[in-house]
Design an enzyme around this catalytic site. Structure first.
Site, PDB file in Angstrom:
ATOM      1  N   HIS A  49       0.825  -1.213   0.000  1.00  0.00           N
ATOM      2  CA  HIS A  49       0.000   0.000   0.000  1.00  0.00           C
ATOM      3  C   HIS A  49       0.858   1.262   0.000  1.00  0.00           C
ATOM      4  O   HIS A  49       0.399   2.328  -0.403  1.00  0.00           O
ATOM      5  CB  HIS A  49      -0.967  -0.009   1.185  1.00  0.00           C
ATOM      6  CG  HIS A  49      -0.359   0.349   2.497  1.00  0.00           C
ATOM      7  ND1 HIS A  49       0.182  -0.580   3.350  1.00  0.00           N
ATOM      8  CD2 HIS A  49      -0.200   1.546   3.109  1.00  0.00           C
ATOM      9  CE1 HIS A  49       0.648   0.025   4.427  1.00  0.00           C
ATOM     10  NE2 HIS A  49       0.442   1.311   4.319  1.00  0.00           N
ATOM     11  N   LYS A  78     -10.771 -12.498  17.420  1.00  0.00           N
ATOM     12  CA  LYS A  78     -11.014 -13.751  16.695  1.00  0.00           C
ATOM     13  C   LYS A  78     -12.179 -13.641  15.711  1.00  0.00           C
ATOM     14  O   LYS A  78     -12.142 -14.241  14.632  1.00  0.00           O
ATOM     15  CB  LYS A  78     -11.258 -14.902  17.678  1.00  0.00           C
ATOM     16  CG  LYS A  78     -12.542 -14.846  18.458  1.00  0.00           C
ATOM     17  CD  LYS A  78     -12.684 -16.054  19.366  1.00  0.00           C
ATOM     18  CE  LYS A  78     -13.992 -16.042  20.140  1.00  0.00           C
ATOM     19  NZ  LYS A  78     -15.167 -16.208  19.254  1.00  0.00           N
TER      20      LYS A  78
END
Length: 559
Positions: free
Chosen positions: A88, A210
């Site tokens: 990026h 998670k």
């Protein structure tokens, strides 16, 4: 727009800020830092042009981010464009050049190159013509302490509802250039440590939550399924098209009636209905094990181990003594051939304070008001003693895309873990000496009073057999003769790295093959998903892609 926190937004809906706001903040702080140095150290000869270029670098440093931020360049692009090294940062430079050209911005070529070098944090690109300390304001490659970090740590903490204890104004006013590098007042050393710790905490709790990680992998799968038809990845090389690649890529795919996008739509629909990939197990490893984990714990090995366990009914299950009849869900049968490596995800994330396994304060130079012209590294007695002896770790999570495989994937992972080599004191992988995976696989074994005493602090007598911890489903390991050797327990000293350094504090022990008892389930376990029984009907999505079997309807709750 592109959300600053990517998929973390799905867990913290209040964290809806975008990269645009972050870039405005970095530009503001970059100007404040440059002006502070310009005002308080006129001998540095910082010009207004320098200040302007530093501010522009802060404003444009994230122009190259794609949809869902780091999910794009960190995971999607490497898989969609195999062999590509695109980052990026390269995208930021491309978009900056295009912005200057298409908008006819009045900036000299030298200044444009200076701005891009500031974004990269690379003073060598300017051939030594620019002041080297200016390259540490936006992207500090020497120690990671820069205004980019100042802004996103404060902004992200606020967005998730945490106040934070870091004073950005204090740190900016503390900055001083000595020997061509930005240093800080020694009295602010603990503030800088707090900054680095907060970075680690955000990565641990927020950026790598998670559920957020599960959604990341679902988005990647959806984009990869759409890639052959939409050719999304190659747009990173075309600024006129890349400028329109934002987080609205998901609704663009969802609203399409193109049959080629049904698989992607089905995955996005699972995100909308919270039918997510399931995390079946996790474990924290020492930093020294990152390469071994990558090589040894793979989807292929987990699936192979799972099938071996299932094909040998007599093989003891190392993770539970729960009988199949006790399984909470027996209404989701599957053929073992359906379990493939493509259904398993092994996520390995390096967690640290910003300088991998090193203490970031060791890379920062400090001064004092008594000696404002001299800088040096802080010593042990100059900062708080309540700092960790370890500054890096590896978090491993195993996911299944199909919840029916939850228990058997965990069993396969634990069988692989039981065979994982440990590092010897020299940092080399030692051959496995414990018995094959069985009822005690991954459980610490004690080998006589002499070896047992290694695991306790000096002067503490080893416990008797009666006081040894007993885990349900496992036999208490018997005492062995005092002449045998300890094979699965290692002790660590303070301020070490791996087996011979940066391990745990004195007196603690760890085995790489220890299992997580908090996540233990039987092999045939299938989780009760909140979406079971009330999944909405999919109008266009291919339901065959959907993981998990439909179950009996969930009773409606009274309101």
């Amino acid at each position: 727009m592109i959300k600053q926190l990517g998929t973390s937004y799905y867990v913290w809906p209040g964290a809806s800020h975008n990269r645009f706001e972050h870039c405005l903040g970095v530009a503001h702080l970059a100007r404040l830092m440059a002006e502070h140095l310009q005002t308080h150290q006129p001998e540095l000869e910082i010009t207004d042009r320098d200040v302007k270029c530093v501010e522009l670098a802060g404003l444009c440093h994230d122009l190259g981010h794609g949809p869902w931020s780091h999910v794009w360049d960190g995971q999607f692009i490497p898989r969609a464009l195999e062999g590509s090294t695109w980052t990026h940062e390269e995208g930021s430079e491309m978009m900056f050049d295009d912005m200057v050209s298409s908008n006819r911005i009045d900036i000299s070529e030298a200044d444009a190159e200076f701005v891009k070098a500031l974004i990269a944090g690379d003073s060598k690109r300017c051939g030594g013509k620019e002041k080297p300390f200016l390259f540490e304001i936006v992207a500090n490659k020497r120690n990671g302490i820069d205004v980019d970090k100042f802004d996103y740590i404060a902004r992200d903490s606020h967005a998730i509802g945490e106040k934070g204890n870091i004073s950005l104004t204090r740190l900016i006013h503390s900055a001083r250039v000595i020997d061509d590098q930005i240093c800080y007042d020694i009295k602010d050393a603990n503030q800088l440590y707090e900054l680095c710790y907060t970075r680690f905490s955000l990565h641990k709790r927020i950026y790598n939550h998670k559920t957020a990680k599960a959604i990341e992998y679902m988005i990647i799968d959806a984009l990869l399924a759409a890639e052959p038809h939409m050719k999304i990845a190659e747009q990173v090389f075309d600024p006129e098209r890349y400028v329109y690649l934002t987080d609205d890529l998901m609704p663009r795919i969802e609203m399409s009636r193109d049959p080629e996008l049904k698989e992607s739509q089905a995955i996005f629909d699972r995100i909308r209905t919270r039918d997510l990939y399931k995390c079946v197990d996790y474990k924290v490893f020492e930093w020294a094990y990152k390469d071994i984990c990558e090589q040894h714990i793979t989807p292929e090995k987990i699936v192979e181990a799972a099938k071996n366990l299932t094909n040998s009914p007599s093989t003891p299950r190392p993770h539970s003594d729960v009988d199949i009849a006790d399984s909470p869900r027996r209404d989701a049968p599957f053929e073992l051939d359906e379990l493939t490596p493509g259904q398993v995800i092994v996520d390995l994330t390096k967690m640290h304070y910003g300088m991998k396994d090193k203490n970031p304060l060791d890379s920062i130079k400090f001064y004092s008001k008594n000696n404002p012209g001299r800088c040096e590294t802080a010593g042990p007695g100059d900062v708080s003693l309540l700092m960790p002896s370890v500054f890096g770790e590896v978090l491993l999570r195993v996911y299944t895309k199909d919840e029916r495989f939850f228990g058997i994937v965990q069993a396969g992972y634990r069988a692989v873990l039981a065979e994982m080599p440990e590092l010897d004191p020299a940092g080399e992988a030692a051959p496995r000496t414990q018995a094959a995976a069985g009822t005690n696989a991954g459980i610490t074994t004690w080998s006589g009073d002499r070896d047992l005493s290694v695991s306790f602090r000096e002067g503490t007598p080893p416990p008797s057999d009666a006081t040894l911890p007993v885990t349900p489903g496992f036999q208490t390991p018997p005492r062995a003769s005092s002449t045998s050797t300890l094979t699965s327990v290692r002790s660590f000293g303070r301020s070490q790295s791996g087996p011979v350094g940066m391990g745990l504090s004195a007196g603690r022990t760890i085995s790489v093959r220890d299992i997580n008892h908090f996540t233990t389930v039987p092999k045939n376990y299938v989780p009760k998903s909140p979406t079971h029984g009330h999944k909405r009907k999919r109008s266009r999505a291919d339901t065959s892609v959907d993981a998990g079997a439909e179950t009996e309807a969930t009773p409606a709750k009274k309101r």
